[in-house]
Design an enzyme around this catalytic site. Structure first.
Site, mmCIF file in Angstrom:
data_model
loop_
_atom_site.group_PDB
_atom_site.id
_atom_site.type_symbol
_atom_site.label_atom_id
_atom_site.label_comp_id
_atom_site.label_asym_id
_atom_site.label_seq_id
_atom_site.Cartn_x
_atom_site.Cartn_y
_atom_site.Cartn_z
ATOM 1 N N ASP A 9 -74.517 21.561 -44.557
ATOM 2 C CA ASP A 9 -73.326 21.326 -43.755
ATOM 3 C C ASP A 9 -73.358 19.840 -43.351
ATOM 4 O O ASP A 9 -74.397 19.179 -43.471
ATOM 5 C CB ASP A 9 -73.372 22.224 -42.511
ATOM 6 N N ASP A 11 -71.066 18.122 -40.356
ATOM 7 C CA ASP A 11 -70.896 17.841 -38.923
ATOM 8 C C ASP A 11 -71.900 18.618 -38.089
ATOM 9 O O ASP A 11 -71.951 19.850 -38.144
ATOM 10 C CB ASP A 11 -69.465 18.183 -38.498
HETATM 11 C C1 XBP Z 1 -66.732 20.804 -38.818
HETATM 12 C C2 XBP Z 1 -65.348 20.958 -38.398
HETATM 13 C C3 XBP Z 1 -64.411 19.844 -38.632
HETATM 14 C C4 XBP Z 1 -64.686 18.615 -37.800
HETATM 15 C C5 XBP Z 1 -63.503 17.666 -37.831
HETATM 16 O O1 XBP Z 1 -67.331 22.107 -38.966
HETATM 17 O O2 XBP Z 1 -64.967 22.002 -37.893
HETATM 18 O O3 XBP Z 1 -63.120 20.321 -38.319
HETATM 19 O O4 XBP Z 1 -64.880 18.994 -36.457
HETATM 20 O O5 XBP Z 1 -63.154 17.294 -39.138
HETATM 21 P P1 XBP Z 1 -68.592 22.361 -39.921
HETATM 22 P P2 XBP Z 1 -61.642 17.399 -39.674
HETATM 23 O O6 XBP Z 1 -69.669 21.445 -39.461
HETATM 24 O O7 XBP Z 1 -68.970 23.785 -39.669
HETATM 25 O O8 XBP Z 1 -68.173 22.156 -41.333
HETATM 26 O O9 XBP Z 1 -60.750 16.841 -38.601
HETATM 27 O O10 XBP Z 1 -61.615 16.578 -40.931
HETATM 28 O O11 XBP Z 1 -61.362 18.860 -39.909
HETATM 29 MG MG MG Z 2 -71.481 21.929 -38.580
#
Ligand code: XBP
Ligand code: MG
Length: 264
Positions: A9, A11
């Site tokens: 993953d 973020d």
């Molecule tokens: C990450 C997200 C993303 C980011 C923002 O979740 O939910 O929406 O917060 O990015 P994960 P965007 O780590 O579970 O993949 O604005 O490009 O969506």
């Molecule tokens: Mg995440």
């Protein structure tokens, strides 16, 4: 079965992007658009239960600003805000303002050196992944990952399993040959439903979530001077996460039986 690929993953896992990255970019886009919206760090923590930036904006407006949510051009507004937010975020990342979590760079290099295949399964927009990897690993960084599954390539975002299934298809591997690395309950639900053994590395926003069925839960990957912090599972004498430890955890998960992998 031997571990062949590790699917990360982005973020919260590769980097702490949310509070000082995505949140800042969302707020700047809102201010530029003249909206009186501001997501403070605590509110943002609650909004993170909605995965996907466009989905998060929509959810917030419907909950807290129904007049805006009822505008005839609301769908375009969300699209426009999110495009601008993505630009602001990638600029911020390109300025070097978001570092990888300690130990991540070393772990990726070690996995590559041992011939393990790398992939990404994330909800975030592809441009964001590109920017983060280039800023921190150099221009060749994105190519370290054989498959990058990101954003709207699948219809249903995490916690649905779709993004992991999409990545597995493109790797040409079954889930039993891979290990997922996640930071959140939504991410873990996604990977587990795709049949993957999953390591969870928590951060301030996800500490305290339900990680039932994870092969191990850690506070960080560990690095020289920053010992590996085990919240659940065993470190097997290691001071930081390395390919060996990932192999051990992967084997443990499959020894425990596939039933232990499905989300309860
Ligand atoms: C990450 C997200 C993303 C980011 C923002 O979740 O939910 O929406 O917060 O990015 P994960 P965007 O780590 O579970 O993949 O604005 O490009 O969506
Ligand atoms: Mg995440």
């Amino acid at each position: 079965m031997a571990l062949e690929a590790v699917i990360f993953d982005v973020d919260g896992t590769l980097a702490d992007t949310e509070r000082d990255g995505h949140r800042v970019a969302f707020n700047a886009a809102f201010a530029e658009a003249g909206l009186g919206w501001h997501w403070d760090a605590a509110l943002y923590g609650q909004l993170l239960s909605v995965t996907g930036g466009k989905e998060r904006i929509r959810h917030y407006a419907e909950r807290f600003d129904s007049a805006t949510a009822r505008r005839a051009d609301f769908a375009e507004l969300v699209q426009r805000l999110h495009q601008r937010k993505t630009r602001l975020y990638t600029d911020l990342v390109a300025q070097g303002r978001i570092a990888l979590r300690p130990g991540v760079g070393r772990l990726l290099e070690a996995l590559r050196a041992e011939g393990l295949r790398l992939a990404i399964a994330t909800t975030t927009t592809p441009d964001n992944v590109q920017a983060l990897l280039e800023a921190n690993l150099g221009p060749a960084g994105p190519a370290w990952f054989e498959v990058i599954g990101a954003g709207d390539v699948v219809g249903a975002k995490k916690p649905a399993p779709d993004i992991y299934t999409w990545v597995l298809d493109r790797l040409g591997l079954g889930p039993q040959a891979c290990l997922a690395v996640e930071d959140s309950e939504n991410g873990l639900r996604s990977s587990q439903q795709a049949g993957l053994a999953t390591l969870v590395v928590v951060n301030d926003y996800t500490l305290g979530q339900d990680f039932a069925g994870a092969v191990a839960v850690i506070g960080g990957f560990g690095a020289p001077g920053q010992p590996l912090q085990m919240l659940r599972g065993r470190a097997h004498g290691k001071r930081w996460v390395d390919p060996d430890l990932l192999r051990i955890w992967h084997a443990e998960a499959w020894r425990a039986g596939k039933d232990a992998l499905s989300y309860r």
